[in-house]
Enzyme design. Structure first.
Site, PDB file in Angstrom:
ATOM      1  N   CYS A  48     -10.896   2.703  -0.629  1.00  0.00           N
ATOM      2  CA  CYS A  48      -9.535   3.098  -0.272  1.00  0.00           C
ATOM      3  C   CYS A  48      -9.211   2.323   0.988  1.00  0.00           C
ATOM      4  CB  CYS A  48      -9.469   4.599  -0.009  1.00  0.00           C
ATOM      5  SG  CYS A  48      -7.882   5.142   0.645  1.00  0.00           S
ATOM      6  N   ASP A  90       0.868  -1.179   0.000  1.00  0.00           N
ATOM      7  CA  ASP A  90       0.000   0.000   0.000  1.00  0.00           C
ATOM      8  C   ASP A  90       0.902   1.225   0.000  1.00  0.00           C
ATOM      9  OD1 ASP A  90      -2.432   1.519   0.337  1.00  0.00           O
ATOM     10  OD2 ASP A  90      -1.899   1.812   2.426  1.00  0.00           O
ATOM     11  N   SER A  91       0.289   2.392  -0.218  1.00  0.00           N
ATOM     12  CA  SER A  91       1.062   3.617  -0.161  1.00  0.00           C
ATOM     13  C   SER A  91       1.430   3.977   1.287  1.00  0.00           C
ATOM     14  CB  SER A  91       0.258   4.758  -0.780  1.00  0.00           C
ATOM     15  OG  SER A  91      -1.009   4.812  -0.173  1.00  0.00           O
ATOM     16  N   GLU A 124      -3.642   8.968   8.376  1.00  0.00           N
ATOM     17  CA  GLU A 124      -2.201   8.873   8.639  1.00  0.00           C
ATOM     18  C   GLU A 124      -1.848   9.661   9.907  1.00  0.00           C
ATOM     19  OE1 GLU A 124       0.393   7.230   6.842  1.00  0.00           O
ATOM     20  OE2 GLU A 124      -1.064   6.272   5.527  1.00  0.00           O
ATOM     21  N   CYS A 183      -4.063  -1.476  -2.118  1.00  0.00           N
ATOM     22  CA  CYS A 183      -4.221  -0.041  -2.291  1.00  0.00           C
ATOM     23  C   CYS A 183      -5.106   0.134  -3.513  1.00  0.00           C
ATOM     24  CB  CYS A 183      -2.860   0.595  -2.521  1.00  0.00           C
ATOM     25  SG  CYS A 183      -2.951   2.351  -2.952  1.00  0.00           S
ATOM     26  N   HIS A 225      -7.362   2.900   3.341  1.00  0.00           N
ATOM     27  CA  HIS A 225      -7.253   3.681   4.574  1.00  0.00           C
ATOM     28  C   HIS A 225      -8.614   3.819   5.269  1.00  0.00           C
ATOM     29  CE1 HIS A 225      -3.306   4.812   3.157  1.00  0.00           C
ATOM     30  NE2 HIS A 225      -3.096   5.563   4.219  1.00  0.00           N
TER      31      HIS A 225
HETATM   32  N1  DGL Z   1      -4.680   3.463   0.629  1.00  0.00           N
HETATM   33  C1  DGL Z   1      -4.748   3.953  -0.673  1.00  0.00           C
HETATM   34  C2  DGL Z   1      -5.932   3.429  -1.442  1.00  0.00           C
HETATM   35  O1  DGL Z   1      -6.471   2.384  -1.124  1.00  0.00           O
HETATM   36  C3  DGL Z   1      -4.621   5.394  -0.947  1.00  0.00           C
HETATM   37  C4  DGL Z   1      -3.930   6.294  -0.059  1.00  0.00           C
HETATM   38  C5  DGL Z   1      -3.145   7.299  -0.844  1.00  0.00           C
HETATM   39  O2  DGL Z   1      -3.699   8.294  -1.325  1.00  0.00           O
HETATM   40  O3  DGL Z   1      -1.973   7.041  -0.987  1.00  0.00           O
HETATM   41  O4  DGL Z   1      -6.351   4.060  -2.399  1.00  0.00           O
END
Ligand code: DGL
Length: 268
Positions: free
Chosen positions: A187, A15-16, A155, A78, A189
């Site tokens: 997402c 993931d990012s 975050e 991600c 997150h």
């Molecule tokens: N967790 C990432 C996703 O599922 C995105 C977070 C980011 O913008 O890096 O899209």
């Protein structure tokens, strides 16, 4: 399928940043014997506001890093990378690749008819969810909303903060006006905000978090290819991040309510 893959090899999950840990957690629950190698690109998060070319470049760097560590399966945890770079990742990878968008769309299409999707700007602009949802069912009404402020709030660890609640009310309003019955957390997150999002969306809306569906797909794939780890030794887990790991550890442990293994700081 590569016949030389070793069942003892780890599953690479990436993931990012921190969000993909929601997928790693679901994988650990469904496949407790598997070793997981997690990569969070904490130095370059957020990806969701970056251009497709940049996202593809970062995604292929991470893919190479994990392949060099001999993973037997890659899980794109991600949505942004899955929306923009899935093809690049698949064409680079000799091992099977699963992603959160296909899994989330599959479970949303089986759940409701008026579907709201929330995600990053890059994910929403890509139209990847519309494509995946229409591939799984016809006659769905879809409404998508980009929520770029959610990733920095997560975050930051502001999982139940008044600012996050106000932001959620603002983002969900246009979807709730359409009386959605299902909300896809597009997402990885966002599951960290699930209690807050459920309370803003209300009881009439079913929330879809693709992590569990991905874990089911991973179990099917490993069983189908004879790659499930049978070793009785406890599986080793490893975490790699690209920026100093302290805040990553603090937020992750608070959310997961458990301690993480050693976190390795790496540069790509
Ligand atoms: N967790 C990432 C996703 O599922 C995105 C977070 C980011 O913008 O890096 O899209």
């Amino acid at each position: 399928m590569n016949t030389h893959l070793d069942p003892d090899s780890p599953i690479g999950v990436f993931d990012s940043g921190i969000g993909g840990l929601t997928v790693a957690r679901a994988l650990r629950a469904a496949l407790p014997n598997e070793s997981i190698l997690y990569f969070g690109d904490t130095a370059r998060v957020p990806y969701g506001v970056k251009s497709p070319d940049t996202i593809r470049h970062f995604s292929t760097q991470i893919t190479r890093f994990l392949l060099e560590r001999h993973v037997k399966l890659l899980v794109i945890a991600c949505n942004t990378m899955a929306a923009v770079a899935a093809e690049d990742i698949r064409s680079l990878s000799p091992v099977p690749v699963l992603d959160v968008i296909d899994a989330g769309a599959r479970s949303a299409a089986a759940t409701g008819r008026r579907i709201g999707v929330i995600g990053t700007l890059a994910t929403v602009s890509s139209g990847a969810y519309e494509q995946a949802l229409h591939a799984h069912a016809s006659g769905l009404e879809l409404h998508a909303q980009a929520c770029p402020l959610f990733v920095p709030l997560v975050e930051e660890g502001w999982l139940d903060h008044p600012v996050t609640r106000l932001t959620a009310e603002e983002y969900l309003r246009p979807l709730l006006v359409h009386r959605i019955d299902t909300l896809v957390l597009g997402c990885t997150h966002y599951p960290l905000l699930k209690p807050l999002l459920s309370s803003v969306a209300g009881p009439a809306v079913t929330i879809i978090d693709s992590a569990e569906t991905v874990a089911v797909c991973a179990a099917e794939l490993l069983d189908g290819s004879g790659l499930r780890r049978m070793n009785p030794q406890p599986p080793p887990h490893r975490v790699f991040v690209t920026d100093v790991p302290q805040r990553f550890r603090a937020v992750a442990e608070r959310f997961l309510d458990e301690s993480l293994p050693e976190i390795n700081f790496v540069t790509l």
